[in-house]
Design an enzyme around this catalytic site. Sequence first.
Site, PDB file in Angstrom:
ATOM      1  N   GLU A  66      -6.231  -4.657   7.045  1.00  0.00           N
ATOM      2  CA  GLU A  66      -4.904  -4.809   7.651  1.00  0.00           C
ATOM      3  C   GLU A  66      -4.892  -4.268   9.066  1.00  0.00           C
ATOM      4  O   GLU A  66      -5.513  -3.224   9.311  1.00  0.00           O
ATOM      5  CB  GLU A  66      -3.866  -4.057   6.804  1.00  0.00           C
ATOM      6  CG  GLU A  66      -3.600  -4.771   5.498  1.00  0.00           C
ATOM      7  CD  GLU A  66      -2.632  -4.012   4.585  1.00  0.00           C
ATOM      8  OE1 GLU A  66      -1.914  -3.112   5.065  1.00  0.00           O
ATOM      9  OE2 GLU A  66      -2.602  -4.328   3.405  1.00  0.00           O
TER      10      GLU A  66
ATOM     11  N   ARG B 273      -3.889  -2.291  -3.076  1.00  0.00           N
ATOM     12  CA  ARG B 273      -4.542  -2.078  -1.791  1.00  0.00           C
ATOM     13  C   ARG B 273      -5.524  -3.223  -1.570  1.00  0.00           C
ATOM     14  O   ARG B 273      -6.206  -3.656  -2.512  1.00  0.00           O
ATOM     15  CB  ARG B 273      -5.319  -0.750  -1.791  1.00  0.00           C
ATOM     16  CG  ARG B 273      -4.460   0.491  -1.598  1.00  0.00           C
ATOM     17  CD  ARG B 273      -3.838   0.561  -0.195  1.00  0.00           C
ATOM     18  NE  ARG B 273      -3.022   1.748  -0.007  1.00  0.00           N
ATOM     19  CZ  ARG B 273      -1.705   1.829  -0.228  1.00  0.00           C
ATOM     20  NH1 ARG B 273      -1.040   0.764  -0.651  1.00  0.00           N
ATOM     21  NH2 ARG B 273      -1.051   2.950  -0.022  1.00  0.00           N
TER      22      ARG B 273
ATOM     23  N   HIS C 265       2.319  -6.639   3.768  1.00  0.00           N
ATOM     24  CA  HIS C 265       2.479  -5.322   3.140  1.00  0.00           C
ATOM     25  C   HIS C 265       3.965  -4.914   3.068  1.00  0.00           C
ATOM     26  O   HIS C 265       4.382  -3.907   3.633  1.00  0.00           O
ATOM     27  CB  HIS C 265       1.651  -4.259   3.890  1.00  0.00           C
ATOM     28  CG  HIS C 265       1.255  -3.113   2.992  1.00  0.00           C
ATOM     29  ND1 HIS C 265       0.045  -2.455   3.081  1.00  0.00           N
ATOM     30  CD2 HIS C 265       1.909  -2.492   1.974  1.00  0.00           C
ATOM     31  CE1 HIS C 265      -0.018  -1.487   2.171  1.00  0.00           C
ATOM     32  NE2 HIS C 265       1.107  -1.499   1.485  1.00  0.00           N
TER      33      HIS C 265
HETATM   34  C1  DGY Z   1       2.480   2.581  -0.988  1.00  0.00           C
HETATM   35  O1  DGY Z   1       3.472   3.306  -1.102  1.00  0.00           O
HETATM   36  O2  DGY Z   1       1.355   2.964  -1.286  1.00  0.00           O
HETATM   37  C2  DGY Z   1       2.711   1.185  -0.478  1.00  0.00           C
HETATM   38  O3  DGY Z   1       1.554   0.500  -0.232  1.00  0.00           O
HETATM   39  C3  DGY Z   1       3.614   1.184   0.728  1.00  0.00           C
HETATM   40  O4  DGY Z   1       4.864   1.420   0.247  1.00  0.00           O
END
Ligand code: DGY
Length: 320
Positions: free
Chosen positions: A267, A238, A285
Amino acid sequence: MSRVVVTRAVPESAVELLREVAEVEVCDQDRPLAPEELREAVNGADGVVAMLHDRIDAELVEAAGEQLRVVANVAVGYDNIDVPAVSERGVTVTNTPGVLTDATADLAFGLLLSVTRRLGEGERLLRSRTPWTFRLDFMLGTGLQGKTLGVVGLGGIGQAVARRARAFGMHIAYTGRRRAAQEVEAELDARYLPMEELLRTADVISLHCPLTEQTHHLVDDGALAAMKPTAIVVNTSRGPVVDEKALARALREGRIGGAALDVFENEPEVDPGLLELDNVAMAPHLGSATTETRTAMAELAARNVAAVLTGEPPLTPVTA
Ligand code: DGY
């Protein structure tokens, strides 16, 4: 009949699974819903299929109403959900672990190779029609063989990245809240190190921890200063796990070697400082973005909703 709200388009196979147990309403706008739109959309829903950009908290649960029983996040990460507040109100929370492990690890490794072998930079050179000829010292990158990958968080995705790294001849070190199982350490020949030592000794530092209060800005000025001047930071977890401004400064000033980023602090914004740098490979992402994986994620979320609405235990619950 139950009513399920899906906050953004999902593959049709997932909608069909939901239709077996509920009336389904898919919000078909091509953007994340604003908070007030989200509150309005979920009103009266028994189940919500949510995306990682939807903030799910006590206020949202109240807006949905007392009949709400399940919120299924179409993501493995669930930092967008205030799990204690939602669970306290009797609503089950689920996520989508497992199905996206390989896709995310592939992307992490792809971005890493893109930085170490300067692939983005090379492509930009060609597309800008800059003249070039083969030369022994032209656009040299660095090899990964014999280097150390430092994994922060040796869960499923961290392990999958480590497996790929082993195939590239890398050594594995890792850190995290707890030691991995002995079999995992043995399979990967992985050394557990305290964070400090991992930062100091790894050639590549790949982040696979969830975003929590503890991991927010885990990679900050101090962490960056501890790294080798050639270190490469890979982030597919993240964005806010990294202090993006501090990272951009460290990269610009040559205090670390490079970065491979699939996620960003705010984002869809990306720090303008990063956009100017050649030693950064970036993707919007895309970790889990294969047709197979996104379909599996949406179907797993749908199965979780269907289970809860039919009185069965959810497949992949998140606990507070
Ligand atoms: C998640 O699943 O947490 C990713 O960031 C998106 O697939």
